[in-house]
Design a protein around this motif. Structure first.
Motif, PDB file in Angstrom:
ATOM      1  N   GLY A  32     -33.526 -16.003 -21.385  1.00  0.00           N
ATOM      2  CA  GLY A  32     -34.757 -16.554 -21.926  1.00  0.00           C
ATOM      3  C   GLY A  32     -35.749 -16.929 -20.848  1.00  0.00           C
ATOM      4  N   PHE A  33     -35.251 -17.513 -19.748  1.00  0.00           N
ATOM      5  CA  PHE A  33     -36.140 -17.882 -18.652  1.00  0.00           C
ATOM      6  C   PHE A  33     -36.740 -16.651 -17.988  1.00  0.00           C
ATOM      7  N   VAL A  34     -35.919 -15.626 -17.764  1.00  0.00           N
ATOM      8  CA  VAL A  34     -36.419 -14.413 -17.119  1.00  0.00           C
ATOM      9  C   VAL A  34     -37.436 -13.705 -18.007  1.00  0.00           C
ATOM     10  N   ALA A  35     -37.215 -13.743 -19.313  1.00  0.00           N
ATOM     11  CA  ALA A  35     -38.155 -13.096 -20.238  1.00  0.00           C
ATOM     12  C   ALA A  35     -39.538 -13.727 -20.162  1.00  0.00           C
ATOM     13  N   LYS A  36     -39.610 -15.018 -19.843  1.00  0.00           N
ATOM     14  CA  LYS A  36     -40.895 -15.719 -19.759  1.00  0.00           C
ATOM     15  C   LYS A  36     -41.487 -15.703 -18.354  1.00  0.00           C
ATOM     16  N   ALA A  37     -40.726 -15.215 -17.383  1.00  0.00           N
ATOM     17  CA  ALA A  37     -41.210 -15.167 -16.005  1.00  0.00           C
ATOM     18  C   ALA A  37     -42.025 -13.902 -15.757  1.00  0.00           C
ATOM     19  N   ASP A  38     -42.798 -13.914 -14.677  1.00  0.00           N
ATOM     20  CA  ASP A  38     -43.566 -12.745 -14.263  1.00  0.00           C
ATOM     21  C   ASP A  38     -42.827 -11.910 -13.223  1.00  0.00           C
ATOM     22  N   ALA A  39     -41.855 -12.527 -12.556  1.00  0.00           N
ATOM     23  CA  ALA A  39     -41.055 -11.824 -11.546  1.00  0.00           C
ATOM     24  C   ALA A  39     -39.771 -12.604 -11.329  1.00  0.00           C
ATOM     25  N   LEU A  40     -38.796 -11.938 -10.719  1.00  0.00           N
ATOM     26  CA  LEU A  40     -37.474 -12.511 -10.493  1.00  0.00           C
ATOM     27  C   LEU A  40     -37.064 -12.275  -9.046  1.00  0.00           C
ATOM     28  N   VAL A  41     -36.390 -13.279  -8.462  1.00  0.00           N
ATOM     29  CA  VAL A  41     -35.727 -13.080  -7.171  1.00  0.00           C
ATOM     30  C   VAL A  41     -34.255 -13.393  -7.348  1.00  0.00           C
ATOM     31  N   VAL A  42     -33.401 -12.495  -6.864  1.00  0.00           N
ATOM     32  CA  VAL A  42     -31.949 -12.650  -6.924  1.00  0.00           C
ATOM     33  C   VAL A  42     -31.445 -12.845  -5.501  1.00  0.00           C
ATOM     34  N   ASN A  43     -30.919 -14.046  -5.228  1.00  0.00           N
ATOM     35  CA  ASN A  43     -30.415 -14.408  -3.911  1.00  0.00           C
ATOM     36  C   ASN A  43     -28.910 -14.643  -4.021  1.00  0.00           C
ATOM     37  N   LEU A  44     -28.133 -14.016  -3.148  1.00  0.00           N
ATOM     38  CA  LEU A  44     -26.681 -14.065  -3.247  1.00  0.00           C
ATOM     39  C   LEU A  44     -26.059 -15.164  -2.383  1.00  0.00           C
ATOM     40  N   GLY A  45     -26.844 -16.129  -1.949  1.00  0.00           N
ATOM     41  CA  GLY A  45     -26.374 -17.120  -0.978  1.00  0.00           C
ATOM     42  C   GLY A  45     -25.191 -17.950  -1.413  1.00  0.00           C
ATOM     43  N   THR A  46     -25.145 -18.390  -2.653  1.00  0.00           N
ATOM     44  CA  THR A  46     -23.977 -19.114  -3.167  1.00  0.00           C
ATOM     45  C   THR A  46     -23.521 -18.379  -4.414  1.00  0.00           C
ATOM     46  N   LEU A  47     -22.515 -17.546  -4.240  1.00  0.00           N
ATOM     47  CA  LEU A  47     -22.137 -16.583  -5.269  1.00  0.00           C
ATOM     48  C   LEU A  47     -20.764 -16.927  -5.832  1.00  0.00           C
ATOM     49  N   ASP A  48     -20.677 -16.979  -7.170  1.00  0.00           N
ATOM     50  CA  ASP A  48     -19.396 -17.161  -7.844  1.00  0.00           C
ATOM     51  C   ASP A  48     -19.425 -16.304  -9.114  1.00  0.00           C
ATOM     52  N   LEU A  77     -34.347  -8.447  -4.372  1.00  0.00           N
ATOM     53  CA  LEU A  77     -32.964  -8.734  -4.004  1.00  0.00           C
ATOM     54  C   LEU A  77     -32.915  -9.303  -2.594  1.00  0.00           C
ATOM     55  N   ASP A  78     -32.234 -10.434  -2.443  1.00  0.00           N
ATOM     56  CA  ASP A  78     -31.938 -11.016  -1.133  1.00  0.00           C
ATOM     57  C   ASP A  78     -30.417 -11.093  -1.014  1.00  0.00           C
ATOM     58  N   PRO A  79     -29.787 -10.166  -0.289  1.00  0.00           N
ATOM     59  CA  PRO A  79     -28.322 -10.103  -0.228  1.00  0.00           C
ATOM     60  C   PRO A  79     -27.743 -11.081   0.796  1.00  0.00           C
ATOM     61  N   ALA A  80     -28.139 -12.331   0.701  1.00  0.00           N
ATOM     62  CA  ALA A  80     -27.836 -13.344   1.715  1.00  0.00           C
ATOM     63  C   ALA A  80     -26.350 -13.389   2.058  1.00  0.00           C
ATOM     64  N   HIS A  81     -26.063 -13.322   3.357  1.00  0.00           N
ATOM     65  CA  HIS A  81     -24.701 -13.444   3.897  1.00  0.00           C
ATOM     66  C   HIS A  81     -23.767 -12.322   3.457  1.00  0.00           C
ATOM     67  N   CYS A  82     -24.312 -11.184   3.054  1.00  0.00           N
ATOM     68  CA  CYS A  82     -23.425 -10.064   2.693  1.00  0.00           C
ATOM     69  C   CYS A  82     -22.677  -9.541   3.912  1.00  0.00           C
ATOM     70  N   ASP A  83     -23.155  -9.871   5.109  1.00  0.00           N
ATOM     71  CA  ASP A  83     -22.463  -9.463   6.324  1.00  0.00           C
ATOM     72  C   ASP A  83     -21.204 -10.300   6.589  1.00  0.00           C
ATOM     73  N   TYR A  84     -21.034 -11.401   5.847  1.00  0.00           N
ATOM     74  CA  TYR A  84     -19.841 -12.233   5.987  1.00  0.00           C
ATOM     75  C   TYR A  84     -18.751 -11.851   4.987  1.00  0.00           C
ATOM     76  N   SER A  85     -19.098 -11.088   3.957  1.00  0.00           N
ATOM     77  CA  SER A  85     -18.179 -10.886   2.842  1.00  0.00           C
ATOM     78  C   SER A  85     -18.270  -9.455   2.321  1.00  0.00           C
ATOM     79  N   PRO A  86     -17.231  -8.638   2.531  1.00  0.00           N
ATOM     80  CA  PRO A  86     -17.258  -7.279   1.981  1.00  0.00           C
ATOM     81  C   PRO A  86     -17.453  -7.234   0.469  1.00  0.00           C
ATOM     82  N   PRO A  87     -16.824  -8.120  -0.334  1.00  0.00           N
ATOM     83  CA  PRO A  87     -17.100  -8.071  -1.773  1.00  0.00           C
ATOM     84  C   PRO A  87     -18.566  -8.350  -2.103  1.00  0.00           C
TER      85      PRO A  87
END
Length: 244
Positions: free
Chosen positions: A57-73, A96-106
């Motif tokens: 619902g929030f994304v539907a009302k937004a004009d743009a989205l940023v996806v940051n992987l910094g704290t991922l679960d 897309l901001d693939p934060a810290h993907c260099d620390y974690s292969p998954p």
């Protein structure tokens, strides 16, 4: 392009402030407040929920989205996939901001999966960037001492910035969110990303002129984002064709 680009970036900033775009941020939880404050200072409206019950619902009302992987679960992975379903359904731009993907292969594997879902822009530092295969359709922003923006044969380097940004948590994450804000008002993703990084770099330089260290740099940077205008951008811009 580099010669007249500062004027184009200044015009994009004026459009952003006139439009007050809403940017939904699936953001590293460590930096949610500075990212929200930075977007607000620039003239955008942030939202942050990662609840699987609410994110669509929030994304539907937004004009743009940023996806940051910094704290991922697992919950955030689910929320990201739901958000991208909505983005694709509504044809909204996302970063897309693939934060810290260099620390974690998954995490790197997940970032590559997300790249296949068609972000307009990926922002990453050099060690993150080298791990990922960025499709030609995606604008790549590699941040560092000089920020490189590239898509196919188009490439520009933004040489503005300040060393203290590396000592304040969240400045890189904020730049990804600011790119999303510019994407909300500019359809050319390459130009939007370059303008965003120029604004961030010039604001950092302005903040660095009065800061005595990272503790004073952070509020000075926020103030600079609030006050920056076309004159500062056109006067200070250092934009060149990239060499690598």
């Amino acid at each position: 392009m580099s010669g007249d680009f500062p004027e184009q970036a200044a015009e994009m900033l004026q459009r952003l402030r006139g439009a007050t775009p809403r940017v939904h941020c699936l953001m590293n939880t460590v930096v949610q407040k500075p990212v929200a404050d930075g977007l607000s200072a620039l003239g955008a409206i942030p939202s942050m929920t990662s609840s699987v019950d609410e994110v669509s619902g929030f994304v539907a009302k937004a004009d743009a989205l940023v996806v940051n992987l910094g704290t991922l679960d697992d919950q955030r992975r689910q929320a990201i996939r739901l958000a991208l379903d909505t983005v694709q359904d509504k044809a909204k731009p996302w970063v897309l901001d693939p934060a810290h993907c260099d620390y974690s292969p998954p995490r790197a594997t997940f970032a590559q999966e997300l790249l296949a879902r068609g972000p307009a822009v990926m922002r990453a530092n050099a060690s993150e960037f080298v791990l990922l295969s960025v499709p030609d359709t995606v604008v790549g922003v590699r941040t560092g001492a000089s920020d490189l923006v590239r898509q196919g044969e188009r490439s520009l380097a933004i040489e503005n910035g300040h060393a203290l940004t590396a000592k304040v948590t969240g400045t890189g994450c904020l730049s990804g969110a600011i790119i999303a804000a510019f994407l909300a008002v500019e359809r050319d993703a390459f130009q939007a990303a370059t303008a965003a990084m120029l604004v961030v770099g010039v604001a950092a330089e302005i903040a660095g002129e009065t800061a005595h260290g990272p503790g004073s740099f952070e509020p000075a940077f926020l103030d600079a984002l609030d006050r920056i205008g076309p004159a500062e951008i056109t006067k200070r811009a250092r934009v060149a064709h990239a060499q690598d």
